[in-house]
Every structure is written in C-alpha cells, then in structure tokens.
Write an enzyme that holds these catalytic residues in place. Sequence first.
Site, PDB file in Angstrom:
ATOM      1  N   LYS A 127       0.827  -1.212   0.000  1.00 12.01           N
ATOM      2  CA  LYS A 127       0.000   0.000   0.000  1.00 12.01           C
ATOM      3  C   LYS A 127       0.860   1.260   0.000  1.00 12.01           C
ATOM      4  O   LYS A 127       0.597   2.207  -0.759  1.00 12.01           O
ATOM      5  CB  LYS A 127      -0.964  -0.035   1.201  1.00 12.01           C
ATOM      6  CG  LYS A 127      -1.996  -1.147   1.061  1.00 12.01           C
ATOM      7  CD  LYS A 127      -2.821  -1.411   2.315  1.00 12.01           C
ATOM      8  CE  LYS A 127      -3.643  -2.697   2.095  1.00 12.01           C
ATOM      9  NZ  LYS A 127      -4.544  -2.995   3.230  1.00 12.01           N
ATOM     10  N   GLN A 151      -4.849  -1.723   9.231  1.00  6.92           N
ATOM     11  CA  GLN A 151      -4.664  -3.052   8.637  1.00  6.92           C
ATOM     12  C   GLN A 151      -5.288  -4.114   9.538  1.00  6.92           C
ATOM     13  O   GLN A 151      -5.031  -4.153  10.733  1.00  6.92           O
ATOM     14  CB  GLN A 151      -3.162  -3.317   8.433  1.00  6.92           C
ATOM     15  CG  GLN A 151      -2.862  -4.626   7.735  1.00  6.92           C
ATOM     16  CD  GLN A 151      -3.378  -4.655   6.299  1.00  6.92           C
ATOM     17  OE1 GLN A 151      -3.275  -3.678   5.570  1.00  6.92           O
ATOM     18  NE2 GLN A 151      -3.956  -5.777   5.896  1.00  6.92           N
ATOM     19  N   ASP A 158     -11.128   2.210   3.265  1.00  2.00           N
ATOM     20  CA  ASP A 158     -11.482   0.795   3.109  1.00  2.00           C
ATOM     21  C   ASP A 158     -12.979   0.609   2.868  1.00  2.00           C
ATOM     22  O   ASP A 158     -13.407  -0.465   2.435  1.00  2.00           O
ATOM     23  CB  ASP A 158     -11.084  -0.001   4.361  1.00  2.00           C
ATOM     24  CG  ASP A 158      -9.691  -0.619   4.246  1.00  2.00           C
ATOM     25  OD1 ASP A 158      -9.233  -0.841   3.109  1.00  2.00           O
ATOM     26  OD2 ASP A 158      -9.076  -0.893   5.298  1.00  2.00           O
TER      27      ASP A 158
HETATM   28  C1  BQF Z   1      -0.790 -10.353  -5.904  1.00  3.36           C
HETATM   29  C2  BQF Z   1      -5.626  -9.380   2.282  1.00  3.36           C
HETATM   30  C3  BQF Z   1      -6.540 -11.379   3.242  1.00  3.36           C
HETATM   31  C4  BQF Z   1      -6.678 -10.748   4.474  1.00  3.36           C
HETATM   32  C5  BQF Z   1      -6.303  -9.430   4.622  1.00  3.36           C
HETATM   33  C6  BQF Z   1      -0.936  -8.189  -4.662  1.00  3.36           C
HETATM   34  C7  BQF Z   1      -1.839  -8.082  -2.440  1.00  3.36           C
HETATM   35  C8  BQF Z   1      -2.000  -9.449  -2.454  1.00  3.36           C
HETATM   36  C9  BQF Z   1      -1.666 -10.194  -3.576  1.00  3.36           C
HETATM   37  C10 BQF Z   1      -2.218  -7.265  -1.254  1.00  3.36           C
HETATM   38  C11 BQF Z   1      -5.039  -8.631   1.185  1.00  3.36           C
HETATM   39  C12 BQF Z   1      -4.856  -9.253  -0.166  1.00  3.36           C
HETATM   40  C13 BQF Z   1      -4.605  -7.327   1.418  1.00  3.36           C
HETATM   41  C14 BQF Z   1      -1.127  -9.578  -4.674  1.00  3.36           C
HETATM   42  C15 BQF Z   1      -3.897  -6.513   0.373  1.00  3.36           C
HETATM   43  C16 BQF Z   1      -4.535  -8.216  -1.226  1.00  3.36           C
HETATM   44  O1  BQF Z   1       0.163  -9.995  -6.595  1.00  3.36           O
HETATM   45  O2  BQF Z   1      -1.529 -11.300  -6.193  1.00  3.36           O
HETATM   46  C17 BQF Z   1      -1.305  -7.450  -3.558  1.00  3.36           C
HETATM   47  O3  BQF Z   1      -1.399  -6.522  -0.769  1.00  3.36           O
HETATM   48  N1  BQF Z   1      -3.505  -7.319  -0.748  1.00  3.36           N
HETATM   49  C18 BQF Z   1      -4.822  -6.747   2.707  1.00  3.36           C
HETATM   50  O4  BQF Z   1      -4.487  -5.592   2.943  1.00  3.36           O
HETATM   51  O5  BQF Z   1      -5.396  -7.462   3.679  1.00  3.36           O
HETATM   52  C19 BQF Z   1      -5.776  -8.754   3.527  1.00  3.36           C
HETATM   53  C20 BQF Z   1      -6.013 -10.711   2.153  1.00  3.36           C
END
Ligand code: BQF
Length: 282
Positions: free
Chosen positions: A53, A97, A120
């Site tokens: 992020k 987060q 969010d």
């Molecule tokens: C990629 C998330 C579960 C629980 C809390 C790029 C992200 C992930 C994968 C990423 C996720 C999942 C995020 C890829 C943010 C997505 O290349 O496939 C980026 O950073 N995510 C989160 O903030 O909290 C989560 C999944």
Amino acid sequence: MGNILDGKALSAVVKDEVRSEVAELEKKYGRKPCLCVIIVGENPASQVYVRNKVKAAAYTGMESLLIELPASVSEEELLRKISELNSDDSVDGILVQLPLPKHIDEEKVIDAIAPEKDVDGFHPSNVAGLWLGKDCIVPCTPAGVMRLLDSAGIDLCGKTAVVVGRSNIVGKPVAKLLLDRNATVVIAHSRTADLGAVTRQADVLVVAVGRAGLITGDMVKPGAVIIDVGMNRDAEGKLCGDVDFASCSEKASWITPVPGGVGPMTIAMLMKNTIRCFRARV
Ligand code: BQF
C-alpha cells in the site's frame, strides 16, 4: 478456453490513472492526497500488504504516512491515534490493517474512523450507503473485482452470479455490486449443501473463502467467468487462491490467477478511494 484476467496489468493502468489525477490535484489545490496506514503488531502477511500500500502510494505520487504500533498497544491508545488523524487536515485517508490483535475490538476501531476518511469503506455509514445505493466509498477488493469484469467487457445483466463467501469485506459487498448490475446473485458459504450444484449454475463465479483448492473444474459451468479472491499458502509456501487453476481454467472463459489477479486490484482501488476521499474534503 480460459483467458487470463490480468489484474497485475490492469492495476498498473489504474495506478497510472491515479498518478495523473494526483498531479492534477496538486496543481489545483497545492497539496497531494495523503493516505495514512496503521499497522498493529508484526503479522508477516499484514506487513507485506502494508508495504504494498505504501509503495503504491509512492508510485502514484501521493503522500503516505505509515504508523507502526506494537502488538501491545491498548485499544484506547489506538482509538486516540485514530481520533487525532480524524482531525488532522493533512490526512485524507485512514486505514487500519486487519486483522488486529485479539485484545482490540475491530468493530470499535472501524467505527472510530471518520467515514469521509474511511478508504477501506468498512465504516457502517459507508456500508449503509452501499446497500442503499448511494454514491459512497466501495470496499477495495469488491471494487477491484468489478473493474476486472468491466475490463473484459463482461455484461452481467441477467447472468447468474454465484459468490462463495459472505464476509463483510468481500462476499457481501461484491454480491451487492453484482446485484446493482442486474445479475441474479446467489451467496453460497461453508454451510451450503452441495456447493458444486450451486457453483455449476454460475455464469460468473466469485470465490472468497480462504481455502486452497475449494473450487475444482467439475464445479464449474463451461464458459464461466471465475474470479478468485482467495489468498492462501500451499504446502510449499507458495501463494495460491481458492480455485484449482489447472482444472478450472480448462472450463472457464475468463479466470483470474493468484498471484496477479484480484490482489493487485485491491491495492489499485485503494489508491482510487484515497483520491475520492481527498476530493470530498477539499
Ligand atoms: C498479488 C488481504 C486477506 C486478508 C487481509 C498483490 C496483495 C495481495 C496479492 C495485497 C489482502 C490481499 C490485502 C497480490 C492486500 C490483497 O500480486 O496477487 C497485492 O497486498 N492485498 C490486505 O491488505 O489485507 C488482507 C487478504
């Protein structure tokens, strides 16, 4: 069959859109949008997500503020920090987060974020806005799913969309967005009897459960569009979704990979939401 819906490539397009918007906004208002990300504790997955992020914010040229709090921080202290950021005019977007340590009530924390800074889209007033059909902040992952479908020119009107998973973060909001496009929406979940019988009805299948290999090719209607929101680690520690890609991509007309599908879109739509919050405040 099985065209790849490339979230990584599309996220680059979206981030470039944001990048030019940021430049315009700075020219017009004399300051850049600022996203504040709060992380509590040292969950390794959360650390990766937060890094993604902050990196994306830097790429788009916006400001970011990373606040790292120890796992031992009290709920009261976290709420005080949020209140401080709510009244800080230099901050446009606030995100905490998830998940949070067990001694902190996530609901209280979400409720404490000013709705107009809730990038969010988790605050009850934004959730209400979504379900009432108001123009409001849409959660990043569902927004990313819709943008992926739009990029492939997939018309949802009259189609059967099956959403597997009923979380407040993905399943429920994505179901509402699909309904808004006149899809016939079915929400399936862990208690659904004969999941395969339900998923085989899907013209569009969105899976957000968190169980690797949950959806196999025999559960997919030929020609279906498959969106895999799952984010799991397999036995070798490699990132994988909820959909068995090998067997499902043979049946699907379009399918998102993991990694490189919905994940990067989540981050890109967060940047869009930050711009939106900025515009609502200037
Ligand atoms: C990629 C998330 C579960 C629980 C809390 C790029 C992200 C992930 C994968 C990423 C996720 C999942 C995020 C890829 C943010 C997505 O290349 O496939 C980026 O950073 N995510 C989160 O903030 O909290 C989560 C999944």
